[in-house]
Design a protein around this motif. Structure first.
Motif, short mmCIF file in Angstrom:
data_model
loop_
_atom_site.label_atom_id
_atom_site.label_comp_id
_atom_site.label_asym_id
_atom_site.label_seq_id
_atom_site.Cartn_x
_atom_site.Cartn_y
_atom_site.Cartn_z
N ILE A 35 0.86 -1.18 0.00
CA ILE A 35 0.00 0.00 0.00
C ILE A 35 0.90 1.23 0.00
N ILE A 36 0.65 2.15 -0.92
CA ILE A 36 1.41 3.40 -0.95
C ILE A 36 0.41 4.54 -0.74
N SER A 37 0.63 5.30 0.34
CA SER A 37 -0.26 6.41 0.69
C SER A 37 0.62 7.61 0.97
N GLY A 38 0.65 8.58 0.07
CA GLY A 38 1.57 9.70 0.23
C GLY A 38 3.00 9.17 0.28
N GLU A 39 3.73 9.55 1.34
CA GLU A 39 5.12 9.07 1.49
C GLU A 39 5.20 7.70 2.18
N ASP A 40 4.07 7.22 2.69
CA ASP A 40 4.08 5.96 3.45
C ASP A 40 3.93 4.75 2.55
N ARG A 41 4.69 3.70 2.88
CA ARG A 41 4.56 2.41 2.18
C ARG A 41 4.35 1.33 3.21
N PHE A 42 3.35 0.51 3.02
CA PHE A 42 3.07 -0.60 3.93
C PHE A 42 3.09 -1.90 3.14
N GLU A 43 3.99 -2.80 3.53
CA GLU A 43 4.13 -4.08 2.82
C GLU A 43 3.44 -5.17 3.64
N PHE A 44 2.69 -6.01 2.99
CA PHE A 44 2.05 -7.15 3.67
C PHE A 44 2.42 -8.43 2.94
N CYS A 45 3.00 -9.38 3.69
CA CYS A 45 3.33 -10.68 3.10
C CYS A 45 2.04 -11.46 2.84
N GLY A 46 2.09 -12.36 1.89
CA GLY A 46 0.92 -13.19 1.63
C GLY A 46 0.70 -14.18 2.76
N HIS A 47 -0.57 -14.39 3.13
CA HIS A 47 -0.88 -15.42 4.13
C HIS A 47 -0.72 -16.79 3.48
N GLU B 239 -10.39 -11.29 10.99
CA GLU B 239 -9.66 -11.11 12.26
C GLU B 239 -9.16 -12.45 12.80
N GLN B 240 -9.92 -13.50 12.54
CA GLN B 240 -9.48 -14.83 12.94
C GLN B 240 -8.18 -15.20 12.22
N LEU B 241 -8.12 -14.93 10.92
CA LEU B 241 -6.89 -15.23 10.17
C LEU B 241 -5.73 -14.36 10.66
N LEU B 242 -6.01 -13.09 10.94
CA LEU B 242 -4.94 -12.19 11.38
C LEU B 242 -4.41 -12.63 12.75
N LYS B 243 -5.31 -13.11 13.61
CA LYS B 243 -4.88 -13.58 14.95
C LYS B 243 -4.03 -14.83 14.83
N LEU B 244 -4.43 -15.72 13.92
CA LEU B 244 -3.66 -16.95 13.73
C LEU B 244 -2.24 -16.63 13.34
N LYS B 245 -2.10 -15.55 12.56
CA LYS B 245 -0.79 -15.19 12.03
C LYS B 245 0.11 -14.58 13.10
N SER B 246 -0.49 -13.70 13.98
CA SER B 246 0.37 -12.93 14.87
C SER B 246 0.80 -13.74 16.10
#
Ligand code: ATP
Ligand code: MG
Length: 312
Positions: free
Chosen positions: A234-246, A305-312
């Motif tokens: 995700i690129i928003s202005g100067e910010d870049r957020f990278e997300f690995c594939g689940h 949220e269930q998938l995100l919890k499993l990951k973290s």
């Protein structure tokens, strides 16, 4: 932006998916369907499941394929009151078959069906703030171009926003008018959702960064690059957020991009940050590929949220 309605317009289809990889739609194979489909429908279905206010414009036959779409979209909470049911046309149909390398081939029955009979319709848009999502998949069809142009100009005149997923499939983008309109839509967009294959198709010979720079020069606030199993950027202005594939088992990748867009837009219109919207969209895209059928893997906040919890 909490009173924003996300609207989409374009092809409403049922889809049949072949069970056997490599049949290429020219050999005998078993198919499953009818599945509710069409990129604008998949995206808006997911946005509704994520709690956004949503409305779709499109055409369906007065047949049971049409009922598949309305039943499904209404169950998810999409306002389908503007969807035309046409007695003299049949509902649009698509067939898809995969190859072993993950690529796919489609045959669309769209021209002269109810799906593309909406060009001359007077579109009455909802009150309040508007965000129109446009899928490039719709722009290969001349009638849909007229309909989308009409709604897009109303949305812009009302101070609304546009988002665009290029979805630049060769089958749907053969004519120059479709390509031209896609670039016009991207230039008016606040949110751009290219996939890596869109970048290669739209900017042949350019590196990923060069293609991103080119797209960002159109002026969007946010660019989200969809990278399939590799996740998203995700690129928003100067910010870049990278997300690995689940890590998920990919059963049917069609519709993952649309689920991603629907999730991202629903989150943004409900006041979440681009980073949070990206995290949820990346998870929604992963969930989308785990089920056969283009929108059968659509999800709600709870399963994400269930998938995100499993990951973290
Ligand atoms: P389509 O046009 O078929 O709807 P797309 O090409 O626009 O798809 P993709 O990049 O394939 O979009 O998928 C969208 C998002 O879904 C990716 O950015 C990623 O977040 C997620 N995703 C897709 N495939 C996988 C996978 N195999 N494993 C994990 N996540 C995936
Ligand atoms: Mg796509």
């Amino acid at each position: 932006m909490n009173d924003t309605t996300i609207i989409s317009v374009g092809e409403l289809l049922v889809e049949f998916v072949s069970h056997r990889k490599g049949c290429a739609l020219r050999e005998l194979a078993e198919f499953t369907g009818p599945y509710a489909s069409g990129a604008p429908a998949i995206c808006i279905d997911q946005a509704a499941r994520m709690g956004a206010r949503t409305k779709i414009f499109g055409g369906l036959g007065a047949d049971n394929f049409g009922n598949v779409l309305t039943d499904r979209l209404q169950a998810s909470g999409v306002d389908t009151s503007a969807v035309l049911r046409l007695e003299d046309k049949t509902t649009g149909v698509a067939f898809v078959s995969y190859f072993d390398d993950g690529t796919r081939t489609f045959i669309f029955h769209l021209n002269d069906t109810a799906a593309d009979a909406i060009a001359e319709t007077p579109f009455v848009l909802p009150e309040g703030a508007l965000l129109l999502h446009v899928s490039g998949a719709s722009l290969g069809n001349a009638n849909l171009r007229v309909a989308i142009e009409s709604i897009a100009s109303q949305v812009l005149a009302r101070g609304g926003k546009i988002s665009c997923d290029p979805n630049a499939r060769a089958e749907l983008m053969r004519d120059q008018a479709g390509r031209d309109m896609l670039f016009r839509m991207m230039e008016h967009s606040s949110y751009l959702f290219p996939s890596t294959s869109d970048l290669e198709f739209l900017f042949p010979g350019k590196s990923e960064e060069q293609s991103i720079d080119q797209m960002r020069s159109y002026g969007a606030d946010i660019l989200a690059l969809k990278r399939g199993s590799q996740g998203a950027l995700i690129i928003s202005g100067e910010d870049r957020f990278e997300f690995c594939g689940h890590k998920v088992q990919e059963v049917d990748p069609t519709g993952a991009g649309d689920a991603f867009c629907g999730t991202f837009l629903a989150m943004i219109t409900q006041g979440h940050s681009p980073e949070s919207a990206g995290r949820y969209a990346n998870a929604a895209g992963a969930l989308a590929v785990t089920r056969r059928g283009p929108m059968e893997g659509n999800s709600d906040s709870e399963s994400i949220e269930q998938l995100l919890k499993l990951k973290s």
